[in-house]
Design a protein around this motif. Structure first.
Motif: not given
Length: 530
Positions: A14-15, A17-18, A21-22, A157, A172, A349
């Protein structure tokens, strides 16, 4: 995290991916702002850089067409249904052959910014009503598809966090929708093209590398992959035989045929795909671009099939079904087994970026139709200045984006595949008959165009309303009532012939168009205007 998401990914995934993505969003937004139209010219906003190479155009076309459903949904369908899922992927690839062989070059030669310009060039009467009908169909298709993408972002999500709260869903959808609005309203076609190319390169690379990892796990022995997939499916040889999902009753078989018909024929009439076909400056570049797009889409479909079989062989069909009954988690479960948190984060992502890119293209297509067809041609009767029309296009992108966000929040829990398939059915039933008759039938008239557009749209929507999608089954919108007199979930097998029939009927019952108008139009479709 003791949630559904815990069975798919861990906190590290999750971390990562975030973070990925950012990073992608920041880079693409910055580039979209840099490449945004610097002059008040609607041609640059609508079509972007018309001198791009065939490969870049092909990548952009590939990016416009392939959605997160290809990465998640199609892979999951193969993982759960085997042969039937692979057959579904074939329709996705074959659809591009019709675009290449039938409509791409004549449409580019005769078009300007939208299909409405092609119709205006072809028809000598009732141009404004036809543009209004076309705009209504375009907005319906793009809105349905846009809502499917935004709802899909929340569904994706859930693979991380489990069932999200109302506030999480709101956050989201608003974040994804706002980014999409910026891409479309500020970047225009140049910005949308950049994100599409980035998305296409990421998607092709991601699925290809993962497919290679699957084949390497089985020593490049396809027979071993198929055999292990059948063994771990719990169904034995039935997994590799037709009928697991779309077999059995005649209704199921007709439903599958109807779905494939809508996909194969609907692609050529999707508004954002047609806009992309108008962008290349020459017919030669267009032909080569579509060939590239056909090859790239086929490669992704082949890789998706391998991933689906690999997920069943490595993870197991029961595990996939228990995690997500629709199979959308299959590729993430497979990635976690093959490459741990890193590969899972990369593919996750990629799915989010895919949603962004397709949504941006849809928003731009809807805004173009509103600004150019409705405002420029109908309301202002062709007298609008370019700066004026450009301002309306940017405002329309904001309006469409906000509308999509609101509908996505209201439609939470809706099957996104149903929305997407309805969009394909409307495109194939309303816009495709109008497009084909316009390009190839001398006797076609404005009355035929109106009947085809309005009748195809109405038939598609009505058949879905009175189908098991809305009532009569546990998976319906209203399971406790039953008014489903139409037995199929996909209306294409009836609505597509109805669209062609209505276009023919309206034309033969009305006065012919001016003969010279078709002769001039025919020359334009064959020669074009470079």
């Amino acid at each position: 995290m003791v949630t559904l998401g815990a069975a798919v990914v861990d906190r590290l995934s999750l971390q990562l991916t975030l973070l990925l993505f950012l990073s992608v969003v920041v880079v693409t937004l910055f580039t979209a702002l840099l490449t945004a139209p610097q002059r008040d010219e609607i041609s640059e906003f609508y079509l972007g850089n018309r001198t791009m190479s065939p490969l870049r155009n092909g990548l952009a076309m590939c990016g416009d067409y392939l959605s997160a459903a290809t990465l998640l949904g199609s892979t999951g369908l193969v993982a759960l249904t085997g042969y039937d899922g692979l057959l579904y992927l074939c329709g996705t690839a074959v659809a591009w052959m019709m675009v290449l062989l039938l409509v791409a070059e004549p449409l580019r030669n005769s078009g300007k910014f939208t299909l409405g310009d092609t119709l205006a060039l072809r028809l000598s009467r009732m141009q404004r009503p036809v543009r209004i009908a076309l705009a209504i169909c375009t907005l319906t298709i793009t809105t349905l598809y846009l809502v499917a993408q935004l709802v899909g972002s929340v569904a994706l999500l859930t693979q991380f966090t489990g069932e999200p709260s109302a506030n999480t869903r709101l956050l989201c959808v608003v974040v994804i929708g706002t980014i999409v609005i910026v891409y479309a309203a500020i970047g225009g076609m140049p910005g949308a093209t950049f994100i599409q190319i980035v998305k296409a390169v990421m998607l092709i690379s991601g699925v290809t590398v993962t497919a290679v990892m699957v084949l390497n796990r089985f020593d490049w022995n396809v027979g071993s992959l198929l055999g292990t997939a059948a063994d771990n499916s719990g169904l034995g040889s039935r997994f590799l035989e037709p009928g697991l999902r779309y077999g059995g009753s005649t209704t199921n078989k007709l439903d599958f045929f109807s779905l494939q018909l809508a996909i194969v024929l609907g692609l050529a009439a999707l508004p954002h795909v047609m806009m992309r076909l108008l962008a290349p400056k020459s017919s030669t570049v267009l032909r080569t671009s579509v060939v590239w797009a056909t090859g790239l889409v086929s490669l992704v479909c082949l890789a998706a099939g391998i991933l689906g079989l690999g997920a069943t062989a490595i993870v197991g069909r029961d595990t996939i079904a228990e995690t997500d009954r629709k199979g959308d988690a299959a590729v993430l479960l497979l990635a976690h087994d093959l490459g741990g948190a890193v590969l899972t984060a990369l593919l996750s992502c990629l799915a989010f970026v895919t949603l962004l890119a397709v949504a941006a293209g849809l928003t731009l297509a809807a805004a173009t139709s509103l600004a150019h067809d409705l405002y420029g041609a109908v309301i202002r009767k062709g007298r609008a200045k370019e700066t004026e029309e450009l301002a309306v296009a940017r405002l329309a992108a904001v309006v469409i984006g906000v509308l999509g966000m609101l509908l996505a929040l209201v439609s939470w829990g809706t099957n996104t595949a149903t929305l997407a398939f309805l969009a394909f059915a409307i495109a194939a039933s309303a816009i495709l008959p109008t497009l084909v008759y316009t390009l190839f039938w001398r006797r076609f008239t404005a009355q035929g165009a109106l009947l085809s557009l309005c009748g195809g749209l109405a038939t598609s929507v009505l058949l879905v309303v009175f189908s098991p999608v809305v009532s009569s089954t546990p998976a319906s919108f209203y399971p406790s009532v039953d008014f489903a007199w139409f037995p199929l979930q996909n209306p294409g097998i009836v609505s597509i012939p109805a669209g062609f029939l209505l276009g023919w009927l309206g034309s033969i019952l009305s006065s012919p168009e001016v003969p010279q108008s078709y002769e001039d139009f025919e020359v334009r479709t064959l020669v074009g205007a470079e």
